[in-house]
Design an enzyme around this catalytic site. Structure first.
Site, short mmCIF file in Angstrom:
data_model
loop_
_atom_site.label_atom_id
_atom_site.label_comp_id
_atom_site.label_asym_id
_atom_site.label_seq_id
_atom_site.Cartn_x
_atom_site.Cartn_y
_atom_site.Cartn_z
CD GLN A 169 -2.43 -1.27 2.73
OE1 GLN A 169 -3.41 -0.62 3.05
NE2 GLN A 169 -1.86 -2.10 3.57
CG ASN A 170 4.08 1.34 2.38
OD1 ASN A 170 3.02 1.67 2.90
ND2 ASN A 170 4.99 0.61 3.00
CG HIS A 215 -2.86 2.64 -1.94
ND1 HIS A 215 -2.83 2.50 -0.57
CD2 HIS A 215 -4.05 2.11 -2.32
CE1 HIS A 215 -3.94 1.90 -0.16
NE2 HIS A 215 -4.69 1.65 -1.19
CB CYS A 259 -1.13 16.11 -16.61
SG CYS A 259 -2.34 17.41 -16.87
N GLY A 279 2.95 -4.51 9.06
CA GLY A 279 2.87 -3.06 9.27
C GLY A 279 1.68 -2.39 8.61
CB SER A 326 -4.18 -0.06 10.54
OG SER A 326 -4.49 0.64 9.35
CG ASN A 380 0.85 -4.02 13.38
OD1 ASN A 380 1.17 -3.13 14.16
ND2 ASN A 380 0.11 -3.80 12.31
CD GLU A 385 -1.03 -0.27 17.59
OE1 GLU A 385 -1.96 0.31 17.01
OE2 GLU A 385 -0.34 0.26 18.48
CB ALA A 418 8.40 -4.23 10.18
P1 NAD Z 1 -1.58 2.77 8.95
O1 NAD Z 1 -0.87 4.03 9.26
O2 NAD Z 1 -3.06 2.77 9.00
O3 NAD Z 1 -1.08 1.63 9.94
C1 NAD Z 1 0.28 1.36 10.16
C2 NAD Z 1 0.40 0.07 10.93
O4 NAD Z 1 1.77 -0.24 11.07
C3 NAD Z 1 -0.19 0.13 12.33
O5 NAD Z 1 -0.97 -1.04 12.54
C4 NAD Z 1 1.04 0.15 13.26
O6 NAD Z 1 0.81 -0.52 14.48
C5 NAD Z 1 2.05 -0.59 12.42
N1 NAD Z 1 3.45 -0.21 12.67
C6 NAD Z 1 3.97 1.03 12.87
N2 NAD Z 1 5.29 0.98 13.00
C7 NAD Z 1 5.64 -0.33 12.89
C8 NAD Z 1 6.87 -1.02 12.94
N3 NAD Z 1 8.04 -0.38 13.11
N4 NAD Z 1 6.86 -2.36 12.78
C9 NAD Z 1 5.69 -3.04 12.60
N5 NAD Z 1 4.49 -2.44 12.55
C10 NAD Z 1 4.47 -1.10 12.68
O7 NAD Z 1 -0.99 2.28 7.53
P2 NAD Z 1 -1.65 1.41 6.36
O8 NAD Z 1 -2.40 0.28 6.93
O9 NAD Z 1 -0.57 1.18 5.38
O10 NAD Z 1 -2.74 2.36 5.69
C11 NAD Z 1 -2.53 3.72 5.54
C12 NAD Z 1 -2.48 4.26 4.10
O11 NAD Z 1 -1.49 5.29 4.11
C13 NAD Z 1 -2.06 3.33 3.04
O12 NAD Z 1 -3.01 3.45 2.05
C14 NAD Z 1 -0.72 3.87 2.50
O13 NAD Z 1 -0.82 4.02 1.09
C15 NAD Z 1 -0.60 5.26 3.04
N6 NAD Z 1 0.73 5.62 3.58
C16 NAD Z 1 1.87 5.21 2.94
C17 NAD Z 1 3.11 5.51 3.46
C18 NAD Z 1 4.37 5.05 2.72
O14 NAD Z 1 4.35 4.93 1.49
N7 NAD Z 1 5.46 4.74 3.43
C19 NAD Z 1 3.21 6.23 4.65
C20 NAD Z 1 2.02 6.67 5.28
C21 NAD Z 1 0.78 6.35 4.73
#
Ligand code: NAD
Length: 248
Positions: free
Chosen positions: A101-102, A119, A127, A186, A188, A212, A214, A231
């Site tokens: 999702q990153n 994503h 554009c 990592g 939610s 995770n 949590e 992670a």
């Molecule tokens: P989220 O922020 O909803 O959840 C993050 C999860 O990761 C939580 O459950 C948390 O407990 C866990 N976490 C945090 N640090 C950790 C670690 N060091 N080790 C293990 N687990 C850890 O993120 P999501 O579920 O990916 O959804 C959020 C949306 O935000 C996604 O659609 C994503 O595209 C976007 N996003 C992307 C980035 C990126 O590209 N790096 C950063 C922020 C948000």
């Protein structure tokens, strides 16, 4: 060897098709905050206000205030041992693909070859008015960056309110329906439709391994092996255990 790590490694070794599903948490230790990190990007820029396609269409200059910071944060980030552990599992032949999702490109930088970007990716600009695409390096330092048609460009990431690329969605669904082990790291597991993939995998009979800090909404529902912790530590432990047990 930790019992849960060993169970996860054995599930991967017994599986004919293993997938990883990753979220913002895997990149937190690379310096990119998730939606929950205190003092992070999302504390100052409410995603509802800055990460929707409606906000971008209405006021792209304002959204670029957030995107400028996000770009700088992603530029500074480097893959951590969790990204590297997944790349190693793929290289060893024990991981088919990473669905992420990153938007930070860190899986590819760590060496993963089959990465499905649910994503999108921030390293490319589009554009939304004339569909021209640019590499972000071609527009580096321009805030906001303009298309040659005169409109403001958008990073090729999926904003809330936009559709998921159909190729990513179709392939993820097909793989989730045929995998035998799914590593969920990592995330939610709250952002739909990606959040449906673990359920599809579970219904197909896959072992669900969750890493995770949590517990999440799926932990008590469908997770078979919950490995709590960072992670970077936990994924490398799983990758090392797979390597060690595969040699026995
Ligand atoms: P989220 O922020 O909803 O959840 C993050 C999860 O990761 C939580 O459950 C948390 O407990 C866990 N976490 C945090 N640090 C950790 C670690 N060091 N080790 C293990 N687990 C850890 O993120 P999501 O579920 O990916 O959804 C959020 C949306 O935000 C996604 O659609 C994503 O595209 C976007 N996003 C992307 C980035 C990126 O590209 N790096 C950063 C922020 C948000």
């Amino acid at each position: 060897m930790d019992e849960l790590i060993e169970r996860a490694a054995r599930a991967i070794l017994e599986s004919r098709l293993t997938l990883a599903l990753t979220g913002a948490g895997i990149s937190v230790e690379s310096g990119i905050p998730d939606f929950r990190s205190r003092g992070g990007l999302w504390d100052r820029f409410d995603p509802e206000e800055y990460a929707t396609i409606y906000a971008f269409k209405k006021n792209p200059e304002k959204v670029w205030e957030m995107l400028k910071e996000m770009e700088a944060t992603v530029d500074r980030a480097r893959p951590n041992p969790a990204h590297q552990g997944l790349a190693e599992l793929e290289k060893m032949g024990f991981l088919r693909a990473v669905i992420t999702q990153n938007i930070d490109n860190l899986h590819q930088e760590a060496g993963s070859r089959d990465v499905i970007e649910y994503h999108g990716n921030s390293r490319s600009l589009i554009c939304i008015w004339c569909n021209r695409r640019y590499n972000y390096t071609d527009k580096k330092g321009e805030y906001p960056p303009y298309c040659e048609c005169g409109k403001i460009l958008k990073p090729e990431v999926i904003f809330f309110g936009e559709s998921i690329p159909s190729s990513a969605m179709t392939r993820s669904y097909q793989l989730a329906c045929s995998c035998q082990a799914l590593l969920i790291i990592g995330t939610s597991v709250l952002v739909y439709p990606c959040s449906a993939l673990p359920i599809q995998a579970k219904q197909a009979g896959s072992v669900i391994i969750e890493i995770n800090l949590e517990r999440t909404v799926i932990t008590d529902q469908i997770t078979d092996i919950f490995i709590q912790g960072k992670a970077s530590e936990r994924v490398s432990q799983v990758a090392s255990a797979v390597k060690q047990l595969s040699r026995l």
